[in-house]
Scaffold this active site. Structure first.
Site, PDB file in Angstrom:
ATOM      1  CG  MET A 292      -1.634  -0.978   0.978  1.00  0.00           C
ATOM      2  SD  MET A 292      -3.920  -1.604   2.296  1.00  0.00           S
ATOM      3  CE  MET A 292      -2.813  -0.811   3.914  1.00  0.00           C
TER       4      MET A 292
ATOM      5  CB  ALA B  65       3.690   4.669   3.557  1.00  0.00           C
TER       6      ALA B  65
ATOM      7  CG  HIS C 288       9.296   0.241   5.761  1.00  0.00           C
ATOM      8  ND1 HIS C 288       9.085  -1.066   5.305  1.00  0.00           N
ATOM      9  CD2 HIS C 288       7.494  -0.286   5.976  1.00  0.00           C
ATOM     10  CE1 HIS C 288       8.472  -2.166   6.065  1.00  0.00           C
ATOM     11  NE2 HIS C 288       6.713  -1.110   6.291  1.00  0.00           N
TER      12      HIS C 288
ATOM     13  CG  HIS D  39       6.667  -2.224   1.858  1.00  0.00           C
ATOM     14  ND1 HIS D  39       7.116  -1.084   3.193  1.00  0.00           N
ATOM     15  CD2 HIS D  39       5.595  -2.503   1.966  1.00  0.00           C
ATOM     16  CE1 HIS D  39       5.630  -0.847   2.841  1.00  0.00           C
ATOM     17  NE2 HIS D  39       5.385  -2.133   2.571  1.00  0.00           N
TER      18      HIS D  39
ATOM     19  CE  LYS E 227       4.505  -3.934  10.383  1.00  0.00           C
ATOM     20  NZ  LYS E 227       2.666  -4.381  11.148  1.00  0.00           N
TER      21      LYS E 227
ATOM     22  CD  GLN F 260      -1.690  -9.007   4.733  1.00  0.00           C
ATOM     23  OE1 GLN F 260      -2.962  -7.780   4.615  1.00  0.00           O
ATOM     24  NE2 GLN F 260      -0.771  -8.677   4.888  1.00  0.00           N
TER      25      GLN F 260
ATOM     26  CB  SER G  44       4.647  -0.547  10.490  1.00  0.00           C
ATOM     27  OG  SER G  44       3.500  -0.313   9.727  1.00  0.00           O
ATOM     28  CB  SER G  45       3.253   2.422   5.883  1.00  0.00           C
ATOM     29  OG  SER G  45       4.132   1.252   4.750  1.00  0.00           O
TER      30      SER G  45
HETATM   31  O1  PAF Z   1      -0.034  -5.614   3.534  1.00  0.00           O
HETATM   32  C1  PAF Z   1      -0.325  -4.742   2.780  1.00  0.00           C
HETATM   33  O2  PAF Z   1      -0.058  -3.642   2.894  1.00  0.00           O
HETATM   34  C2  PAF Z   1      -2.028  -4.970   2.391  1.00  0.00           C
HETATM   35  O3  PAF Z   1      -2.616  -5.511   3.185  1.00  0.00           O
HETATM   36  C3  PAF Z   1      -1.270  -5.542   1.156  1.00  0.00           C
HETATM   37  C4  PAF Z   1      -1.059  -7.320   0.822  1.00  0.00           C
HETATM   38  C5  PAF Z   1      -0.925  -5.085   0.224  1.00  0.00           C
HETATM   39  C6  PAF Z   1      -3.149  -5.596   0.622  1.00  0.00           C
HETATM   40  O4  PAF Z   1      -3.787  -4.438   0.876  1.00  0.00           O
END
Ligand code: PAF
Length: 289
Positions: free
Chosen positions: A30, A32, A34, A37, A151, A155, A187-188
């Protein structure tokens, strides 16, 4: 790096890459961005022929509209970082490209109990939104490998369930959490914390480590109580949960047998920012990939 904004352009570019035998790695984000990512991008580059990163702040996964409107956006910097990291394709869609028929979900994903505990309990509808967007992105990108961060432990489990449910031909690779030297998980949302808040927020990792260090077979309640007290004392105004759970299915473990794989998970608010973190407590404590 090629920047693509439409689903049609992405599909045709990737179709030609796949036709020439390229193995595609995908990192959904999404923005932002760091170093956490970028670590996912690094893993993708090592294991694939072409790496696709998406940046899309998905409205359907935000149960709190304020959280959505305040989500940090740092697009120019993100593009620079991705170029430096060697990302091949950046997919930057508008909402109509992801949800051409609108955002409502025709049929909910059968996530079962995963939707009703921890993040699912405190963020109703969140995982349906995550599945909606990840499903759409996976259909567009059709990667061989999908890279996500540990993290977001729950999910990762939900996305694994999505892959199973829809029988998607992709393997999920879960990459361990990257931390600041203070222990704070990257984290963003950390962008919304003051320096003082960031320092206070290290209480989450300290309490997770305390749980891991003090873990003994038997009743786990005293460890939860200590962790809650430590996090509250640091200045967190709300603690959604501190949980010691089965690393395999996230069910709460009140009495530990000394063998079964465990993970500790926390979600708490500091200065209105909700942070989550987790720590595997045993050798085998990572979300099933
Ligand atoms: O973890 C995230 O940044 C979001 O939940 C994802 C997997 C990109 C889905 O929008």
């Amino acid at each position: 790096m090629i920047l693509i904004k439409t689903a049609a352009d992405l599909s045709s570019l990737l179709a030609s890459q796949r036709a020439s035998g390229a193995r595609i790695g995908f990192v959904p984000t999404m923005g932002a961005l760091h170093p956490g990512h970028l670590k996912l991008v690094g893993h993708s580059k090592k294991n694939s022929d072409a790496t696709v990163v998406s940046i899309f702040v998905n409205p359907t996964q935000f149960n709190d509209p304020n959280d959505y409107t305040r989500y940090p956006i740092t697009l120019e910097k993100d593009i620079y970082l991705l170029e430096q990291a060697g990302c091949d394709i950046l997919f930057l869609p508008a909402i109509e490209e992801i949800y051409p028929e609108g955002t409502s979900l025709e049929e909910p994903y059968a996530l079962g109990y995963l939707e009703n505990l921890l993040e699912g309990k405190y963020r109703p509808g969140h995982f349906q939104g995550v599945c909606q967007v990840v499903h759409r992105l996976l259909e567009l990108v059709q990667p061989s490998l999908l890279f996500m961060g540990q993290k977001d432990y729950q999910q990762c489990m939900v996305v694994q369930q999505l892959i199973r449910l829809k029988q998607l031909p992709v393997a999920l690779r879960i990459i361990p959490t990257l931390r600041e030297t203070s222990g704070l998980a990257l984290s963003s949302r950390n962008l919304r914390l003051s320096g003082k808040d960031k320092e206070a927020a290290t209480a989450i990792y300290r309490s997770l480590q305390m749980i891991r260090n003090e873990l003994r077979p038997g009743n786990l309640e005293p460890l939860i109580t200590r962790a809650v007290a430590e996090i509250r004392a640091a200045g967190f105004e709300q603690i959604d949960y501190v949980s010691i759970a089965s690393a395999q299915d996230l069910s709460e473990v009140a009495e530990w047998d000394g063998h079964s794989p465990l993970v500790a998970l926390v979600a708490a608010f500091i200065s209105g920012v909700r942070l989550i973190d987790n720590l595997p407590l045993t050798e085998t404590g990572s979300p099933v990939g």
